[in-house]
Design a protein around this motif. Structure first.
Motif, mmCIF file in Angstrom:
data_model
loop_
_atom_site.group_PDB
_atom_site.id
_atom_site.type_symbol
_atom_site.label_atom_id
_atom_site.label_comp_id
_atom_site.label_asym_id
_atom_site.label_seq_id
_atom_site.Cartn_x
_atom_site.Cartn_y
_atom_site.Cartn_z
ATOM 1 N N ALA A 354 0.824 -1.211 0.000
ATOM 2 C CA ALA A 354 0.000 0.000 0.000
ATOM 3 C C ALA A 354 0.860 1.264 0.000
ATOM 4 O O ALA A 354 0.454 2.297 -0.519
ATOM 5 N N GLN A 355 2.064 1.191 0.583
ATOM 6 C CA GLN A 355 2.956 2.360 0.575
ATOM 7 C C GLN A 355 3.992 2.264 -0.544
ATOM 8 O O GLN A 355 5.089 2.783 -0.433
ATOM 9 N N GLY A 356 3.665 1.578 -1.590
ATOM 10 C CA GLY A 356 4.626 1.415 -2.685
ATOM 11 C C GLY A 356 5.302 0.065 -2.576
ATOM 12 O O GLY A 356 5.173 -0.630 -1.564
ATOM 13 N N PRO A 357 6.029 -0.309 -3.640
ATOM 14 C CA PRO A 357 6.658 -1.621 -3.657
ATOM 15 C C PRO A 357 7.603 -1.806 -2.477
ATOM 16 O O PRO A 357 8.287 -0.868 -2.065
ATOM 17 N N MET A 358 7.621 -3.024 -1.949
ATOM 18 C CA MET A 358 8.400 -3.278 -0.750
ATOM 19 C C MET A 358 9.703 -3.991 -1.072
ATOM 20 O O MET A 358 10.132 -4.885 -0.356
ATOM 21 N N PHE A 359 10.322 -3.628 -2.184
ATOM 22 C CA PHE A 359 11.654 -4.155 -2.483
ATOM 23 C C PHE A 359 12.447 -3.103 -3.248
ATOM 24 O O PHE A 359 11.888 -2.210 -3.877
ATOM 25 N N GLY A 360 13.771 -3.214 -3.142
ATOM 26 C CA GLY A 360 14.639 -2.287 -3.853
ATOM 27 C C GLY A 360 14.925 -2.761 -5.262
ATOM 28 O O GLY A 360 14.933 -1.981 -6.209
ATOM 29 N N MET A 361 15.177 -4.056 -5.396
ATOM 30 C CA MET A 361 15.416 -4.632 -6.716
ATOM 31 C C MET A 361 14.639 -5.925 -6.817
ATOM 32 O O MET A 361 14.494 -6.653 -5.841
ATOM 33 N N ALA A 362 14.136 -6.220 -8.030
ATOM 34 C CA ALA A 362 13.312 -7.409 -8.189
ATOM 35 C C ALA A 362 13.398 -7.910 -9.613
ATOM 36 O O ALA A 362 13.599 -7.130 -10.542
ATOM 37 N N TYR A 363 13.228 -9.236 -9.759
ATOM 38 C CA TYR A 363 13.219 -9.816 -11.101
ATOM 39 C C TYR A 363 11.814 -9.726 -11.700
ATOM 40 O O TYR A 363 10.826 -9.828 -10.999
ATOM 41 N N GLY A 364 11.730 -9.557 -13.019
ATOM 42 C CA GLY A 364 10.435 -9.653 -13.680
ATOM 43 C C GLY A 364 10.581 -9.680 -15.195
ATOM 44 O O GLY A 364 11.208 -8.800 -15.778
ATOM 45 N N TYR A 365 10.010 -10.689 -15.815
ATOM 46 C CA TYR A 365 9.932 -10.737 -17.280
ATOM 47 C C TYR A 365 9.325 -9.429 -17.755
ATOM 48 O O TYR A 365 9.797 -8.770 -18.660
#
Lengths: 600, 309
Positions: A354-365
């Protein structure tokens, strides 16, 4: 809720094929073996299915490319704009050729909100070709594959099948084609398909790439030459808001990365419960491969090519160095331990915070991997907060990312021997290699879902646009076939799409991602081009690959939790030895044999 | 256990239970409460989720009661004609399968329960064999096809009409609850086998009939696989198959795909997220309605049939 009742869950057949009706029966065994790749069912290959109409297909002796074209390219429509040096489909005046009487049945995958009987594109194709077609539909994906196998085994073959993207790959098409389940299309195409030949002329390697080892083409390939897909396998994203929050720019090296992670750790603006770098258990190997690209060139997770020799990458000392580095990141907490266990839903939950994504870096196609509530039109949405991050330079200065040099698309359209008039059927496919239809297959009606671009409108790549996607009213459904039909989406065609400011589309973001990764692309010479396997081989490859993946994930988990140590020779050799016991050597050899057959 | 003093208010003097009993009670109550919670919580969660704003659900903000109450999901479900159609189809299939299956099972079970049936062991063996060996998917498909049942309601009812497990439970029920003497009495009174079965056995067998109805009904309600392979006409799809198509289509593995359109995947995912919980609720309602009516027979029928076998 979706539990299968015991009665409702028949087991695959294990009986060997009987002698009578070899083609069809053998298929039964095959479908089972392909369904459960871990079971290899030895079967006799029949040389030819018999009952094949040699008049239209040319029989066994036909040399692809030798027949005269009897149909001309349709004349171009004036006034459609193309960028300079454009390679791809062109807008043409299509004259209906079908007799409208012969009834054809065509099998297609569908999404649950589609009904091909009333679909706009179905009616458009009928109008443009004059071919009277009805559709047999199956659900997309694995379920559809099961059903197609049952339909084919039952003997009620539709006249044509569109099996691209998930039903049959080139291995399966080759096996069934050689059994006579599908017609060889070379002569049909050479005589009747100017538009398909136009595509083959523009992409000289294509015809050969989608032909089977016996030299015949059993499926018309659909082209979807997707620029951003080439780096999608390792594409990783970074949180723009956090970067701004700590006042840093995107890291260029792994050292920068370590510093940045420390800053992220100390950053107070991040939501509670945030993690630094993450992925789901399902996608962890992709994330790892992204980072390993900073230690050595990895054109795939397992194999690379030097000259004509394929070799297993993991014995390279640089690979181990990378694994030691990964182990350290887990120990420092830069890599979230959730990588080892997150389900896709748990992973998306982090992205949808709810306060924005909770990770700094993430994988995603693409963004859908790490978030479910995407809105590209909203700058504060996770879709726009996470931006692609280019590969980083490792300690030895290596800076690479897997780049798929080989995929243009996929084999898609096959015709069966039951088809009453293969010429009409192949021409039906041929017409769809025209620009207007190739856009409509995905976007529906011209003037409603899309329209040709005007002078000055810019495409995704910044050149003159060819067409623009119009925002479709929400109640307008069942307009398109998505990507199930014959397609000719060359890279130029895809990039000729104008980006309207109000449109919510991921394409420009992905284009930018492609641009960021391309300078660090793995070399074409080091990649293993697609190879075709026979039945036994593909069953073996499938089983070995599944086991290798499980083994690698387990090993990474052991390194991450400190149970094993990649820097200890004993532990590292244990990894390599187990991989050999699983069959990495066989895996490499099978690839090598198939490669030698097709490319040397 | 309900009126045990373990929970009685302090100050009320009663005869004390032994200390060990009280401890046991407390432990049992706690354990059962936890057990109940594990069953009730997911259900409450799904009900709440179906009534919440999807964003609140996917971000984890909603964990017990609805956040951002809305009926949008149910509205969206109604917009999908396939769902309504699937629901009605499923009702029809389950209703029919329930009746056909129960009729055949009760008759078959009774026949097998009679010691004087010629070849009783052979027949039983033939049934039991199918529990261990099955023809496999494709041969079964060919049988269904050659019987002309493809794309008809019969493909949903006939191939799975009898569950051997239930047949054996039913047989055992008859063997243990209908004494042989009853048959002898009826014979002396001049009843034929048909009459005995109809007038004596069936009225005594309500529990097992109820159990069979419920089990067949629920099994067919939950089944999707037969629908997947035997039905091509989408108008005939059962609800579970429609649901499966909507909910599972977005699961996708990047290493096994050829240039899939990310926007399509994102779109399918959003539809799935929107409909998921409302669909689960809708699909659970009919079995939930049915259970209470059958419950009183359930324990009796199932236990008698199985335990004393």
């Amino acid at each position: 809720m979706t539990d299968r009742a015991p009665l409702d869950h028949p087991t695959p057949p294990t009986e060997p094929a009987s002698r009578s009706g070899l083609g069809r029966r053998a298929f039964l065994g095959r479908s089972a073996a392909v369904g459960a790749t871990s079971v290899a069912v030895p079967l006799v290959l029949s040389a030819c299915g018999g009952g094949e109409d040699t008049e239209t297909t040319g029989g066994e002796d036909y040399t692809p490319g030798s027949a005269e074209l009897t149909v001309e390219l349709a004349p171009e429509i004036e006034g459609v704009l193309y960028p300079e040096d454009y390679v791809g489909p062109r807008a043409r005046e299509l004259e209906p050729f079908g007799d409208g009487e012969t009834e054809f049945t065509i099998l297609s995958q569908v999404d649950p909100d589609m009904d091909l009987a009333t679909n706009y594109y179905s009616t458009l194709v009928a109008e443009k070709t004059g071919v009277n077609a009805t559709y047999v539909t199956v659900p997309a994906g694995e379920d559809g594959k099961t059903k197609v196998n049952a339909i084919v085994a039952g003997g009620d073959l539709p006249h044509a099948l569109m099996v691209g993207q998930g039903i049959f790959n080139l291995n399966e098409i080759s096996i069934y084609g050689q059994q006579g389940m599908f017609l060889p299309l070379d002569k049909l195409i050479d005589e009747n398909c100017p538009h398909i030949l136009d595509m083959f002329a523009a992409f000289p390697g294509m015809r050969q790439q989608y032909s089977s080892p016996d030299g015949r083409l059993y499926a018309v390939p659909s082209m979807n030459d997707c620029y951003h897909c080439k780096s999608a396998n390792v594409r990783t994203w970074i949180n723009k808001n956090w970067l701004e929050g700590v006042g840093a720019s995107a890291p260029e090296t792994l050292d920068d990365y370590s510093v940045l992670m420390d800053e992220f750790r100390a950053y107070t603006g991040k939501p509670d419960g945030s993690v630094l770098t993450t992925a789901s258990a399902e996608t962890m190997l992709q994330l790892m491969q992204f980072f390993l690209g900073s230690f050595l060139e990895m054109p795939s997770l397992w194999l690379r090519r030097s000259g004509q020799t394929l070799e297993w990458i993991h014995e390279d000392p640089a690979f181990r160095e990378g694994m030691v580095w990964i182990q350290e990141q887990f120990a420092k907490g830069n890599f979230d331990a959730g990588i080892l266990s997150n389900t896709p839903e748990q992973y998306q939950k982090l992205g949808d915070g709810a306060q924005g994504p909770m990770f700094g870096m993430a994988y995603g196609y693409s963004s859908f991997h790490f978030a479910a509530t995407l809105d590209y039109a909203d700058p504060d949405n996770v879709a726009n907060i996470m931006v692609p991050i280019a590969p980083m330079a490792g300690p030895g200065g290596v800076r690479t990312a897997q780049w798929d040099h080989f995929s243009y698309g996929y084999p898609n359209f096959v015709i069966t021997p039951d088809c009453p008039d293969p010429v009409q059927m192949i021409r039906w496919a041929d017409y769809q290699f025209e620009l207007g239809l190739t856009i409509s297959v995905g976007r529906g009606e011209q003037g409603v879902g899309w329209d040709y671009a005007t002078e000055g409108e810019k495409g995704i790549d910044g050149r003159q646009a060819i067409y623009k996607v119009l925002p479709t009213p929400e109640d307008l459904k069942n307009q398109a076939w998505r990507e199930w039909g014959p397609l000719y989406k060359s890279m130029d065609q895809r990039h000729g799409e104008a980006v309207l400011p109000e449109a919510s589309t991921v394409e420009p973001t992905l284009y930018a991602a492609g641009k960021a990764y391309e300078p660090f692309a793995t070399k074409e010479e080091s990649g293993v081009p697609p190879v075709v396997f026979d039945l036994d081989q593909s069953a073996q490859i499938g089983e070995i690959e599944t086991n290798l993946e499980a083994h690698l994930k387990q090993t990474i988990a052991n390194f991450a939790t400190g149970k094993k140590d990649a820097s200890k020779d004993a532990d590292w050799n244990e990894y390599l030895e187990t991989a050999k016991a699983i069959g990495i050597t066989t895996y490499t050899e099978i690839h090598q044999t198939a490669y030698d057959q097709q490319y040397s | 256990m309900t009126a045990q003093p373990a929970v009685s208010p302090p100050g009320v003097r009663r005869i004390k239970d032994p200390r060990s009993d009280r401890i046991l009670n407390v432990v049992l109550i706690v354990l059962l409460a936890l057990f109940t919670l594990t069953i009730v919580y997911p259900f409450v969660y799904i009900v709440s989720a179906s009534l919440s704003d999807p964003t609140a659900v996917s971000s984890g903000e909603m964990w017990l009661w609805p956040v951002g109450f809305s009926m949008d999901a149910y509205q969206a479900v109604l917009d999908y004609p396939a769902i309504t159609r699937g629901f009605l189809n499923s009702l029809l299939y389950s209703g029919s399968a329930m009746l056909v299956g129960t009729a055949v099972t009760v008759m078959g079970g009774y026949a097998l329960s009679r010691a004087d049936l010629v070849g009783r062991n052979l027949f039983t063996l033939m049934f039991v064999l199918t529990m261990m060996f099955s023809g496999g998917m494709i041969p079964t498909y060919l049988v269904v096809k050659n019987l002309g049942m493809l794309n008809t309601i019969w493909a949903m009812i006939i191939p799975t009409a009898v569950s051997v497990w239930q047949l054996i439970v039913t047989r055992t029920f008859f063997q243990t609850t209908i004494p042989h003497e009853l048959l002898e009495c009826s014979r002396i009174d001049g009843a034929s086998d048909m009459r005995f079965f109809w007038r004596i056995v069936l009225p005594l067998s309500k529990p097992i009939i109820a159990v069979n109805l419920l089990l067949y009904g629920v099994a067919t309600w939950n089944a999707y696989f037969n629908g997947l392979i035997y039905l091509t006409d989408e108008d005939l799809y059962p609800l579970q198959l429609v649901m499966r198509n909507i909910l599972l289509e977005n699961t996708f593995d990047p290493s096994k795909m050829a240039n899939a359109d990310p926007e399509r995947i994102a779109q399918m995912q959003q539809i799935a997220d929107k409909l998921k919980y409302a669909l689960i609720i809708i699909a659970s309602v009919p079995p939930l309605i049915a259970y209470p009516f059958v419950q009183k027979h359930f324990v009796k029928g199932m236990m008698i049939g199985s335990l004393k076998g």
